[in-house]
Structures are given as structure tokens and as C-alpha cells.
Design a protein around this motif. Structure first.
Motif, short mmCIF file in Angstrom:
data_model
loop_
_atom_site.label_atom_id
_atom_site.label_comp_id
_atom_site.label_asym_id
_atom_site.label_seq_id
_atom_site.Cartn_x
_atom_site.Cartn_y
_atom_site.Cartn_z
N TYR A 12 0.83 -1.19 0.00
CA TYR A 12 0.00 0.00 0.00
C TYR A 12 0.87 1.25 0.00
O TYR A 12 0.65 2.20 0.72
CB TYR A 12 -0.95 0.01 1.20
CG TYR A 12 -0.26 -0.11 2.54
CD1 TYR A 12 -0.08 0.98 3.36
CD2 TYR A 12 0.23 -1.34 2.97
CE1 TYR A 12 0.57 0.87 4.58
CE2 TYR A 12 0.87 -1.45 4.18
CZ TYR A 12 1.04 -0.36 4.98
OH TYR A 12 1.67 -0.48 6.19
N CYS A 43 5.94 1.11 1.63
CA CYS A 43 5.51 0.42 2.85
C CYS A 43 5.82 -1.07 2.78
O CYS A 43 6.07 -1.62 1.70
CB CYS A 43 4.00 0.60 3.05
SG CYS A 43 3.49 2.32 3.30
N ALA A 46 1.65 -6.11 3.35
CA ALA A 46 0.65 -6.30 4.41
C ALA A 46 -0.16 -7.56 4.15
O ALA A 46 -0.66 -7.77 3.05
CB ALA A 46 -0.28 -5.09 4.46
N SER A 155 -4.75 -0.65 12.97
CA SER A 155 -5.38 -1.15 11.74
C SER A 155 -5.98 -2.52 11.95
O SER A 155 -7.10 -2.81 11.48
CB SER A 155 -4.34 -1.19 10.61
OG SER A 155 -3.78 0.09 10.36
N ALA A 173 -7.42 3.23 9.44
CA ALA A 173 -6.10 2.84 8.94
C ALA A 173 -5.06 3.75 9.57
O ALA A 173 -5.30 4.95 9.76
CB ALA A 173 -6.05 2.95 7.42
N LEU A 239 -4.14 1.48 2.16
CA LEU A 239 -4.28 0.43 3.16
C LEU A 239 -5.75 0.15 3.44
O LEU A 239 -6.16 -1.00 3.62
CB LEU A 239 -3.56 0.83 4.46
CG LEU A 239 -3.70 -0.12 5.65
CD1 LEU A 239 -3.20 -1.52 5.29
CD2 LEU A 239 -2.94 0.42 6.85
#
Length: 256
Positions: A12, A43, A46, A155, A173, A239
Motif C-alpha cells: 500500500y 511500505c 501487508a 489497523s 487505517a 491500506l
């Protein structure tokens, strides 16, 4: 992103921006790179999954690089008799670390402070008036601390609340940025946090573009704050899409 065998973790990263080539003065290597090889504005991958704890009303598991968190939600359930009557629901947040979360025992961040910040971040997103006289308990456990623990906890907790069916204005987020010399690095790992000159964390409601918490440490110029906020908000937006995708996949899987 929902858990699937062989699934590639989603990223993200914020929209591409011009990275400054000047390296932080605290690093002496000519070609300095981040410990995990990411770009300054990239980033960590995730991985998200709901329904991680069967006994809970709702739960979620999050894995951002080496940071691993699991959150369980219990409630809404009747508030204790000792509590005064309230027209709106109550939110209790507790964050704890496993004994093996950090390389050295006792190095984990102050749990009370993190629990308080988690509460502040989530409180503005939950429709507390939909469950009066009751309490929702949020229990977050950091299985492994690899940097940016609080944003990951926030999150993950938001996703767990949605999994529990708690009415919310939007998912929450959270993303943070560290200042290393003249550079801003998003979603820092532990090694980077240990050398940062300052940090900025934003928690927001992506689809509503509303900030529920802004935390700044260290000395920042106005231009750096603006740049860091833009990075965080853009990353939070992306995200949020991954979090919603996780919920959709979980819902479609349960219907099959």
C-alpha cells in the motif's frame, strides 16, 4: 488481503514521489539502503486475515513485515454494575506483548500508553450510541515487534471490530513516518525507529478522509510535516482498500 494459500501479501505504498538522494548523516555508507531493501516511500507488504480467534465476537490477524499482531473483540456485553449508567457504549482497549515479541525481554513499549492511543484512534470511528449500557473490549497481542507496532495494532483492531459486526463510520487505517536526517521513511522498521530524529503517525477514516489521531515526536519543520502527512494519508487510503478487500473476501468465503 484475506489469507489464501500461496497468496502474495498486498502493498500500500503511497503514490510515487521524487525521493531525495541525500542520505541521513547518521549512516556512513555511500549507498545507504533501508534494512529490508525498501524505497524510502515504500511500505512493507501487508497480510491481513479475519476470524483468527473462534471464541471471540470478532478477530483479526495482521502481518506487516516482521510485525505480527492478533486482536480479539468481546462484546457488546453488559457493563459492570460498578459503572455509572451511560447512554452510549463504552470501549475498553488493552495492548500486551508476548515475552518473545522483542529480542530482549522487557524492551516492549509502555503498554498503558499504547492502549490509550489505541482507544483514542478507535473511539471516533465507532458508533457508540448503537450499544448503550454495554461495553466492547478490544484485546491486542503483539506476537512479534518489528517496528511500527502501534499503527499495525490500530489497523488490525479496526478490522477485528468490523469482523465483530460493531457499527462504525469507517475502518481506521494507521501509518507512520520517521525522519532520518533529511529523509522521510514511511512504515519504519525497528532499526530505523532506533535512529529516527522524529516520527509522525496518522490514523484516519480513509473513505471519509477524516483524521482520528495525529501524533508527532521530535523537531519538524512545517514543510516536513506537510510532506509526512501527505505520505501517511495517501498510504492510509491504499491500506484502507486492502482492509475492505479482506472483509469482502472473508464474507464471500463464509457464504460459500
Amino acid at each position: 488481503m484475506a489469507a489464501k494459500a500461496g497468496a502474495t501479501p498486498a502493498t500500500y505504498s503511497p503514490s510515487p514521489t521524487t525521493n531525495k538522494k541525500t542520505r541521513p548523516p547518521l549512516f556512513t555508507d555511500v549507498d545507504w539502503v533501508r534494512p529490508d531493501g525498501r524505497d524510502f516511500h515504500q511500505c512493507r507488504p501487508a497480510f491481513l486475515r479475519t476470524g483468527a480467534v473462534n471464541a471471540a465476537s470478532g478477530s483479526a490477524y495482521a502481518e506487516f513485515g516482521n510485525t505480527k499482531v492478533i486482536v480479539s473483540i468481546f462484546g457488546p456485553r453488559e457493563s459492570k454494575k460498578a459503572m455509572m449508567y451511560s447512554d452510549i457504549g463504552r470501549l475498553n482497549c488493552n495492548v500486551s506483548y508476548t515475552t518473545f515479541a522483542t529480542p530482549v525481554r522487557g524492551q516492549a513499549s509502555e503498554n498503558k500508553d499504547i492502549s490509550s492511543q489505541l482507544h483514542k484512534s478507535l473511539e471516533g470511528a465507532i458508533m457508540l450510541d448503537t450499544f448503550p449500557k454495554t461495553t466492547v473490549d478490544v484485546f491486542a497481542l503483539v506476537l512479534e515487534s518489528g517496528g511500527c507496532d502501534l499503527p499495525v495494532v490500530i489497523s488490525c483492531a479496526s478490522l477485528a471490530l468490523a469482523d465483530a459486526g460493531i457499527m462504525m463510520y469507517d475502518l481506521v487505517a494507521a501509518v507512520s513516518v520517521s525522519c532520518l536526517g533529511k529523509n522521510l521513511v514511511i512504515d519504519p522498521v525497528t532499526e530505523e525507529e532506533n535512529y529516527q530524529g522524529g516520527s509522525l503517525m496518522i490514523t484516519c477514516l480513509p473513505s471519509r478522509n477524516e483524521v482520528t489521531q495525529l501524533t508527532i515526536t521530535g523537531e519538524w519543520s512545517a514543510s516536513k510535516i506537510h510532506e509526512a502527512m501527505e505520505l501517511c494519508l495517501d498510504a492510509c487510503s491504499k491500506l484502507g482498500k486492502i482492509m475492505r478487500s479482506c472483509l469482502k473476501e472473508s464474507a464471500s468465503t463464509s457464504q460459500e
